[in-house]
Scaffold this motif. Structure first.
Motif, mmCIF file in Angstrom:
data_model
loop_
_atom_site.group_PDB
_atom_site.id
_atom_site.type_symbol
_atom_site.label_atom_id
_atom_site.label_comp_id
_atom_site.label_asym_id
_atom_site.label_seq_id
_atom_site.Cartn_x
_atom_site.Cartn_y
_atom_site.Cartn_z
ATOM 1 N N HIS A 275 0.407 -1.367 -0.309
ATOM 2 C CA HIS A 275 -0.090 0.293 0.104
ATOM 3 C C HIS A 275 0.649 1.047 -0.117
ATOM 4 C CE1 HIS A 275 -3.693 -2.099 2.119
ATOM 5 N NE2 HIS A 275 -3.102 -2.276 1.107
ATOM 6 N N ARG B 222 0.886 5.692 -0.088
ATOM 7 C CA ARG B 222 -0.118 7.028 -0.114
ATOM 8 C C ARG B 222 1.036 7.909 -0.142
ATOM 9 N NH1 ARG B 222 -4.152 7.686 3.068
ATOM 10 N NH2 ARG B 222 -4.425 5.360 3.884
ATOM 11 N N THR C 30 -8.503 -4.369 -17.289
ATOM 12 C CA THR C 30 -8.888 -3.122 -16.516
ATOM 13 C C THR C 30 -9.882 -2.352 -16.926
ATOM 14 O OG1 THR C 30 -8.157 -1.841 -18.551
ATOM 15 C CG2 THR C 30 -6.450 -2.114 -17.262
ATOM 16 N N TYR D 57 -12.070 4.254 -8.948
ATOM 17 C CA TYR D 57 -11.303 3.143 -8.449
ATOM 18 C C TYR D 57 -10.592 2.709 -9.977
ATOM 19 C CZ TYR D 57 -11.798 2.037 -3.394
ATOM 20 O OH TYR D 57 -12.499 1.981 -2.219
ATOM 21 N N ASP D 58 -9.452 2.806 -10.353
ATOM 22 C CA ASP D 58 -8.657 2.320 -11.504
ATOM 23 C C ASP D 58 -7.836 1.017 -10.729
ATOM 24 O OD1 ASP D 58 -9.398 4.261 -13.148
ATOM 25 O OD2 ASP D 58 -7.314 5.490 -12.746
ATOM 26 N N SER E 69 -4.111 -4.290 -9.858
ATOM 27 C CA SER E 69 -3.298 -2.938 -8.486
ATOM 28 C C SER E 69 -4.728 -2.857 -8.727
ATOM 29 C CB SER E 69 -2.159 -2.548 -9.525
ATOM 30 O OG SER E 69 -2.658 -2.099 -10.454
ATOM 31 N N GLN F 132 -5.798 1.703 -7.632
ATOM 32 C CA GLN F 132 -5.837 2.705 -8.158
ATOM 33 C C GLN F 132 -6.959 3.911 -7.123
ATOM 34 O OE1 GLN F 132 -3.702 4.971 -10.309
ATOM 35 N NE2 GLN F 132 -1.374 4.601 -9.973
ATOM 36 N N GLN G 107 -8.495 6.913 -6.984
ATOM 37 C CA GLN G 107 -8.048 8.338 -7.847
ATOM 38 C C GLN G 107 -9.221 9.384 -7.021
ATOM 39 O OE1 GLN G 107 -5.060 9.210 -10.310
ATOM 40 N NE2 GLN G 107 -5.707 7.501 -10.372
ATOM 41 N N PRO H 152 -2.736 9.482 -6.395
ATOM 42 C CA PRO H 152 -3.324 7.987 -5.878
ATOM 43 C C PRO H 152 -2.579 7.854 -5.396
ATOM 44 C CG PRO H 152 -2.366 8.040 -8.186
ATOM 45 C CD PRO H 152 -1.694 9.631 -7.705
ATOM 46 N N THR I 108 -2.218 3.864 -4.221
ATOM 47 C CA THR I 108 -2.129 2.242 -4.705
ATOM 48 C C THR I 108 -2.145 1.276 -3.628
ATOM 49 O OG1 THR I 108 -0.835 3.551 -5.801
ATOM 50 C CG2 THR I 108 -0.552 1.510 -6.813
ATOM 51 N N ALA J 233 -1.321 -3.373 -3.954
ATOM 52 C CA ALA J 233 -1.183 -4.185 -5.368
ATOM 53 C C ALA J 233 -0.750 -5.409 -5.154
ATOM 54 C CB ALA J 233 0.019 -3.823 -6.014
#
Length: 253
Positions: free
Chosen positions: A24, A26, A148, A167-168, A181, A183, A185, A191, A193, A195
């Motif tokens: 994680h 930030r 994605t 979220y992406d 992953s 992210q 936004q 972002p 993130t 993963a």
């Protein structure tokens, strides 16, 4: 209009174990990063693993740990969720990536379901999120050929993020490698993130025993680590965001 179905993936042998690292990161209002090592299961919901009796406390999969917690099976619970969104897999395969219940405890911040039609085409992905307040929420995703998708955030997870933004996500089906992953936004903020990176291992009794010894009480340690890092961020002065009204598991959607 939905995105085109992803091509049929070269499914690894199922069930499989993925020793992995979860990170994680930030970047605002304070930079903070954490790494956690654990392992995840990839299972077929129609053929959940049956372990030798002495090892069963190390891996149990129960419908009470997912969605409403009231369905007779995990696949039935997922089916009810998909029915609400007008999706029928017609008996197609579903692969689930998750922690198993270990020694009576389980905590799955994120459970992923890759849902296939009978012809083997990927129909959708479901991301089921659990927070540390005992609440659950599921996102229905139509991923593209790279795995994605984008989804508006509408569930309270971290006390340091309000329920806004989107979220992406990059969620390709696991193969020999696991590379996921997400992210978050938000307007005016870099972002956040998360993963997950791991490598597939055959789900043998010996492999499970080794991982259980290497990562004892892995799900309990994960939930404890989330709280520990939350306390550290709070003590550093990160503001806590108000939590919306409680979302019970029965209302997860």
């Amino acid at each position: 209009m939905t995105a085109p179905s992803a091509p049929r993936p070269p499914h690894p042998a199922i069930p499989a174990l993925y020793p992995c690292t979860i990170t994680h990161v930030r970047r605002a209002p304070q930079r903070y990063a954490l790494r956690h090592r654990t392992y995840l299961w990839l299972v077929d919901l129609d053929h959940l693993p049956v372990l030798p009796r002495p090892l069963r406390p190390l891996a149990r999969f129960s419908a009470r740990d997912h969605f409403t917690g009231r369905a007779p099976s995990i696949k039935a619970a997922l089916g009810s969720f998909l029915d609400e969104h007008g999706i029928d897999l017609h008996g197609g395969r579903v692969l689930m990536l998750a922690h198993a219940r270990i020694l009576g405890h389980v905590f799955n911040p994120l459970t992923l379901y890759w849902c296939y039609d009978l012809d083997g085409g990927l129909r959708c992905v479901v991301a089921e999120v659990h927070n540390t307040y005992g609440e659950r929420h599921a996102y229905l995703l139509h991923t593209d050929t790279a795995g994605t998708a984008t989804a508006a955030k509408d569930f309270y997870v971290s006390p340091f993020h309000p329920v806004d933004g989107h979220y992406d996500m990059r969620l390709p089906p696991p193969g020999e490698r696991l590379r996921l992953s997400i992210q978050l936004q938000r307007p005016g903020s870099p972002p956040f993130t998360a993963a997950v990176h791991g490598t597939r291992h055959e789900a043998t009794a010996l492999a499970l025993l080794r991982l259980a010894l290497r990562h004892p009480w892995s799900t309990l340690r994960a939930s404890a680590a989330i709280r520990f890092h939350g306390i550290r961020l709070f003590l550093r002065g990160l503001p806590v965001q108000p939590r919306p009204g409680r979302r019970t598991p029965e209302r997860a959607s």
